[in-house]
Scaffold this active site. Structure first.
Site: not given
Ligand SMILES: NC(=O)c1ccc[n+]([C@@H]2O[C@H](COP(=O)([O-])OP(=O)(O)OC[C@H]3O[C@@H](n4cnc5c(N)ncnc54)[C@H](OP(=O)(O)O)[C@@H]3O)[C@@H](O)[C@H]2O)c1
Length: 268
Positions: A61, A140, A153, A157
């Site tokens: 975590d 992001s 959020y 970031k």
């Molecule tokens: N998707 C988008 O549109 C987007 C856009 C801009 C930036 N981002 C950034 O890209 C990154 C990945 O996003 P995503 O879209 O892949 O999200 P996602 O599909 O929700 O995956 C998030 C990942 O982070 C892990 N996580 C969440 N809380 C955690 C914690 N407390 N400790 C350890 N791991 C944790 C989750 O695993 P567990 O739940 O198993 O812990 C999961 O593996 C993030 O930083 C997000 O802000 C995403």
């Protein structure tokens, strides 16, 4: 063999980064996969092993500093070096500030998105200096252009960018590079899992998801940036344009940011 630590590797962009790293490097890479869900990490690990990679799963975590330290220690114990740390773990949150009664989840979001990256990076620093390694921060576009409904959020970031931009300069003499990635809207479940005003999983997205970038494309762009030691990866033409437009016509950017929201979640 290069050793890569990846946070948030159980789902979305992180899981795809792991799979693509394994596909690119096969037996030439050891992956240390971190997130909270051990079972989902094991599934991603199986895919990566099938591609020839060596994998260690480390349930973590990132909102807990001791877990972040354990993650780095586990990587060193298993492989003796760290070549890259990809700070990708993150959560989303969507609410108008006036609708939030308890700000507890704002602090939680900061602990996960900012402090998780700070704690992992701090613990990995001596090892990255030894290997003249690579750091990646997955920020992001919401960390370049603030969005309404994203006071939590966007703050995490923007803070992340400040930390990694300062650190980039500190680490340059040591040959360690810092790549900050700015994805736009990527097709993952992040917005469904993110906090609503009450701090519960939102279950729906507040953004217009049409035209979301496929997760495979996002992961490829991040890995290309990592490989080339690029200082940043700004995704989408709109993202690159809004950055410049913000300097020239900030009021117009505010209006465009508002348009990114679905009508029912706009400020009332
Ligand atoms: N998707 C988008 O549109 C987007 C856009 C801009 C930036 N981002 C950034 O890209 C990154 C990945 O996003 P995503 O879209 O892949 O999200 P996602 O599909 O929700 O995956 C998030 C990942 O982070 C892990 N996580 C969440 N809380 C955690 C914690 N407390 N400790 C350890 N791991 C944790 C989750 O695993 P567990 O739940 O198993 O812990 C999961 O593996 C993030 O930083 C997000 O802000 C995403």
């Amino acid at each position: 063999m290069q050793v890569v630590i990846l946070t948030g590797a159980s789902d979305g962009i992180g899981a795809e980064l792991a799979r693509q790293l394994a596909a690119r490097h096969g037996a030439g890479v050891a992956l240390v996969l971190a997130a909270r869900s051990a079972d989902k990490l094991e599934q991603v690990a199986a895919d990566c092993r099938a591609a020839g990679a060596t994998v260690r799963v480390q349930p973590t975590d990132v909102g807990v500093q001791a877990d972040c330290r354990r993650l780095i220690d586990a990587a060193i114990q298993a492989f003796g070096r760290i070549d890259a740390l990809i700070n990708n773990a993150g959560m989303s949150g969507h609410a108008l500030l006036e609708d939030v009664a308890d700000l507890g989840w704002y602090e939680d979001l900061m602990r996960i998105n900012l402090w998780g990256a700070v704690w992992c990076t701090h613990a990995a620093l001596p090892h990255l200096k030894s290997s003249r390694g690579r750091l990646v921060a997955v920020s992001s576009l919401a960390g370049i252009v603030a969005l309404p409904g994203r006071t939590a959020y966007s703050t995490t970031k923007f803070a992340m960018n400040g930390f990694f931009e300062a650190l980039r300069i500190e680490l340059a003499p040591h040959g360690v590079t810092v790549t900050v990635a700015y994805p736009g809207v990527v097709a993952t479940g992040i917005r469904l899992r993110g906090y609503d005003a009450a701090g519960h999983p939102a279950g729906k997205s507040g953004l217009d998801e049409r035209g979301a970038m496929p997760v495979e494309v996002c992961a490829r762009l991040i890995l290309d940036g990592l490989q080339a030691r690029r200082r940043e990866v700004v995704m989408t033409a709109q993202g690159k344009f809004s950055r410049w437009l913000k300097l020239l016509a900030p009021g117009l950017v505010d209006r465009l940011a508002l348009k990114a929201l679905k009508a029912d979640v706009r400020p009332h």
